[in-house]
Write a protein that holds these residues in place. Structure first.
Motif, PDB file in Angstrom:
ATOM      1  N   TRP A  18       5.726   7.067 -10.846  1.00  0.00           N
ATOM      2  CA  TRP A  18       5.101   8.018 -11.770  1.00  0.00           C
ATOM      3  C   TRP A  18       3.775   8.525 -11.199  1.00  0.00           C
ATOM      4  N   GLN A  19       3.002   7.629 -10.602  1.00  0.00           N
ATOM      5  CA  GLN A  19       1.694   8.038 -10.092  1.00  0.00           C
ATOM      6  C   GLN A  19       1.809   8.945  -8.874  1.00  0.00           C
ATOM      7  N   ILE A  20       2.754   8.643  -7.991  1.00  0.00           N
ATOM      8  CA  ILE A  20       2.959   9.521  -6.831  1.00  0.00           C
ATOM      9  C   ILE A  20       3.203  10.940  -7.298  1.00  0.00           C
ATOM     10  N   ILE A  42       0.851  -1.190   0.000  1.00  0.00           N
ATOM     11  CA  ILE A  42       0.000   0.000   0.000  1.00  0.00           C
ATOM     12  C   ILE A  42       0.883   1.235   0.000  1.00  0.00           C
ATOM     13  N   LEU A  43       0.636   2.069  -0.945  1.00  0.00           N
ATOM     14  CA  LEU A  43       1.428   3.287  -1.099  1.00  0.00           C
ATOM     15  C   LEU A  43       0.817   4.406  -0.272  1.00  0.00           C
ATOM     16  N   ARG A  44       1.588   5.015   0.567  1.00  0.00           N
ATOM     17  CA  ARG A  44       1.076   6.088   1.405  1.00  0.00           C
ATOM     18  C   ARG A  44       1.907   7.353   1.212  1.00  0.00           C
ATOM     19  N   ILE A  45       1.240   8.444   1.208  1.00  0.00           N
ATOM     20  CA  ILE A  45       1.899   9.736   1.083  1.00  0.00           C
ATOM     21  C   ILE A  45       2.031  10.332   2.469  1.00  0.00           C
ATOM     22  N   ALA A  46       3.218  10.732   2.815  1.00  0.00           N
ATOM     23  CA  ALA A  46       3.441  11.313   4.134  1.00  0.00           C
ATOM     24  C   ALA A  46       4.132  12.643   3.999  1.00  0.00           C
ATOM     25  N   THR A  47       4.021  13.456   4.999  1.00  0.00           N
ATOM     26  CA  THR A  47       4.664  14.757   4.970  1.00  0.00           C
ATOM     27  C   THR A  47       5.946  14.751   5.760  1.00  0.00           C
ATOM     28  N   ALA A  48       6.856  15.615   5.358  1.00  0.00           N
ATOM     29  CA  ALA A  48       8.084  15.842   6.107  1.00  0.00           C
ATOM     30  C   ALA A  48       8.338  17.323   6.033  1.00  0.00           C
ATOM     31  N   SER A  84       7.217   9.896   0.248  1.00  0.00           N
ATOM     32  CA  SER A  84       6.448   8.670   0.137  1.00  0.00           C
ATOM     33  C   SER A  84       7.435   7.530  -0.033  1.00  0.00           C
ATOM     34  N   GLU A  85       6.924   6.300  -0.123  1.00  0.00           N
ATOM     35  CA  GLU A  85       7.784   5.124  -0.220  1.00  0.00           C
ATOM     36  C   GLU A  85       7.288   4.215  -1.324  1.00  0.00           C
ATOM     37  N   LEU A  86       8.213   3.679  -2.112  1.00  0.00           N
ATOM     38  CA  LEU A  86       7.868   2.739  -3.166  1.00  0.00           C
ATOM     39  C   LEU A  86       7.712   1.335  -2.578  1.00  0.00           C
TER      40      LEU A  86
END
Length: 367
Positions: free
Chosen positions: A68-70, A27-33, A309-311
């Protein structure tokens, strides 16, 4: 809505005259830093629990598709890159994704991913693995450095003072010189009090942020806040609100508030070159609003707060996600022009003089 920094001001100033067969799915998750400033903004404008999720297999082709999608859904500067570089992200995907054979080695996949990201020529776009770090430093490497460490040491001498990351001294013509090479390490209000008090007798201050690649936005704000006696609108920021390239929030104000500490109101010159990036770019933006004159070369830019994010294979990707603007709502992603354009002169270097520092001294002495 506005973002403010520091505290309410009191009249303490320094003025003129004063002192991985079927691979598992990930599961791909977008996180902030990001800094507290962005965290505060997102807490106010983003609904909770709305993190985008997609499943991808840990294979070379799926990792590249995920990357690419991220970027497609979360990167914030596609318009700027189209206008300045002619980059069309859909076309980039059509060129790169078919190259991702599942027979690629990890090094080959990393290079392919890095090359795709490199199309954006963004210093805040990075791919990080245990064995390499993909980066694009064209924002500074394609230009003259306009900085000599040898000359800086000549001006600082050996008896300069150090307050956290700030190196400072008084030059012979009673001008304060402050070298700020990075905002990566915080300095406290006490450090800034000491610098301000020591330089209080000076006729003006030179703040040299050349080749400062950024760091903590809070540090840039803290330093700039010492150069205003009133709360000031210093720019705007926005964030992505959807998957479309132009799905953005309204503009949110960035405001700088002076602290209840010593503050400076004499002439200030800020020295810049193409190595000024990210938080340092924001510092220059703030200081112009505070009345400082910007001397040197254009800054490198980096006007977007980075998210990460992480691949599926565990590689981390960082990218610009929240665009920043000046007070006229112009993007600062591509840098800030100086008020007085000056480059290092070879003849001056031979004489042991820094042309940009000397230009700043001359400007202050004329005030």
């Amino acid at each position: 809505m506005k973002h403010t920094t520091s505290h309410t001001a009191t009249p303490l100033t320094i003025q003129h005259g004063t002192p991985s067969g079927n691979p598992p799915r990930y599961i791909l998750r977008i996180a902030t830093a990001c800094t507290h400033a962005l965290a505060m903004l997102l807490a106010l404008v983003l609904p909770t629990g709305c993190i985008n999720e997609e499943e991808y297999a840990d294979t070379p082709s799926e990792n590249l598709k995920a990357l690419w999608q991220i970027m497609d859904e979360h990167y914030c500067f596609f318009d700027e890159k189209r206008e300045t570089l002619g980059v069309e992200w859909d076309e980039v995907g059509r060129r790169y994704i078919p190259q991702a054979s599942d027979r690629l080695s990890r090094e080959q996949l990393f290079e392919l991913c890095a090359n795709m990201l490199g199309e954006l020529r963004d210093g805040h776009v990075n791919l990080v693995s245990a064995f390499d770090y993909a980066r694009n430093w064209s924002w500074k490497e394609d230009y003259p450095t306009n900085l000599s460490d040898t000359l800086i040491r000549r001006y600082l001498g050996t008896d300069y003072r150090i307050a956290a990351t700030l190196n400072y001294r008084i030059l012979p013509d009673n001008i304060g010189y402050v070298r700020c090479p990075s905002f990566s390490t915080a300095f406290g209000e006490g450090n800034l009090d000491e610098v301000m008090l020591y330089l209080a007798p000076c006729n003006g201050i030179i703040i040299d942020v050349r080749s400062n690649g950024g760091g903590m936005l809070t540090a840039a704000e803290r330093l700039a806040a010492r150069f205003t006696d009133t709360e000031r609108l210093v720019g705007y920021m926005r964030h992505k609100t959807g998957k479309g390239h132009n799905d953005f929030s309204p503009f949110y104000e960035q405001r700088l508030t002076p602290p209840q500490r010593l503050r400076w109101q004499k002439p200030v010159a800020v020295l810049t070159n193409r190595g000024v990036y990210s938080a340092a770019n924001e510092f220059v933006k703030y200081m112009r609003v505070c009345g400082a004159v910007i001397i040197g070369d254009a800054t490198g830019g980096g006007g977007g707060l980075p998210f990460s994010s992480e691949l599926p294979n565990g590689w981390a990707v960082r990218f610009s996600a929240c665009p920043m603007y000046d007070t006229e709502r112009n993007s600062v992603e591509n840098g800030i022009l100086p008020d007085i354009s000056v480059s290092l002169n070879d003849n001056d270097i031979m004489k042991g003089e820094d042309t940009i520092i000397e230009a700043a001294r001359g400007w202050i002495n004329r005030q």
